[in-house]
Design a protein around this motif. Structure first.
Motif, PDB file in Angstrom:
ATOM      1  N   GLY A  59       3.098  -8.499   5.535  1.00  0.00           N
ATOM      2  CA  GLY A  59       2.157  -9.382   6.210  1.00  0.00           C
ATOM      3  C   GLY A  59       2.042  -9.094   7.697  1.00  0.00           C
ATOM      4  O   GLY A  59       0.955  -9.179   8.281  1.00  0.00           O
ATOM      5  N   VAL A 106      -3.005 -13.774   3.192  1.00  0.00           N
ATOM      6  CA  VAL A 106      -1.926 -13.654   2.209  1.00  0.00           C
ATOM      7  C   VAL A 106      -1.954 -14.853   1.273  1.00  0.00           C
ATOM      8  O   VAL A 106      -2.508 -15.903   1.621  1.00  0.00           O
ATOM      9  N   CYS A 107      -1.482 -14.703   0.158  1.00  0.00           N
ATOM     10  CA  CYS A 107      -1.009 -13.533  -0.552  1.00  0.00           C
ATOM     11  C   CYS A 107      -2.153 -12.965  -1.396  1.00  0.00           C
ATOM     12  O   CYS A 107      -2.883 -13.716  -2.039  1.00  0.00           O
TER      13      CYS A 107
END
Length: 181
Positions: free
Chosen positions: A26, A130-131
């Motif tokens: 990330g 994310v995700c």
């Protein structure tokens, strides 16, 4: 006009010490997401921050049984990650920037996102965050079902599950007809 939807790019999902972190995967997105956000704002396009907000004491929310407490309302875990937090604080009153508190994986579920996009005659949405295989995926599926053109920024999405991440990228393209850039 098009929209950039930033999904859950927060401290809890990205910082090394985040409570449900994608960590390095990330963190690598930071510069690309920040640059893309600036580009959309400078172009006068719509930018949406669709951010998880949870109450760990909500016994009816299914996510509380699936994952550890994360993005808890009123905590630093919900803050945007890195320089994106500062950028948002400087531009949050701009009418083309919108924050959505979301309770479910999809940014469309239980929110006014679809209405706001249609008010602006937006037909193309760009997804980052994310995700990849959870909230980004569910948002993309809802966008597909609502008739939006979907663009996924490959350098703008990550997961804590590398296999799920790769599967979702294929699913976006092969099943939802999304453009991967």
């Amino acid at each position: 006009m098009k929209a950039l939807i930033n999904i859950d790019y927060t401290f809890d999902f990205v910082a090394t010490e985040g409570l449900l972190t994608t960590a390095e995967a990330g963190q690598k997105l930071h510069d690309d997401i920040l640059a893309l956000t600036r580009h959309f704002v400078d172009a006068g396009d719509y930018v949406v921050f669709a951010i998880d907000g949870h109450d760990p004491n909500d016994r009816y929310h299914p996510e509380n049984k699936l994952f550890p407490a994360h993005n808890v309302m009123g905590t630093k875990g919900r803050n945007l990650y890195g320089d994106l937090a500062k950028y948002y604080s400087e531009h949050q009153h701009d009418p083309i920037i919108y924050w959505i508190d979301k309770r479910h994986y999809s940014a469309f579920s239980g929110t006014d996102l679809d209405i706001r996009l249609r008010e602006r005659n937006i037909k193309e949405i760009h997804l980052v965050g994310v995700c990849t295989d959870i909230c980004v995926l569910h948002t993309a599926i809802d966008a597909y079902n609502l008739g939006y053109e979907i663009v996924i920024h490959e350098k703008g999405v990550a997961s804590f599950d590398p296999i799920g991440h790769e599967w979702a990228l294929k699913h976006f393209k092969n099943v939802l007809g999304a453009k991967i850039v």
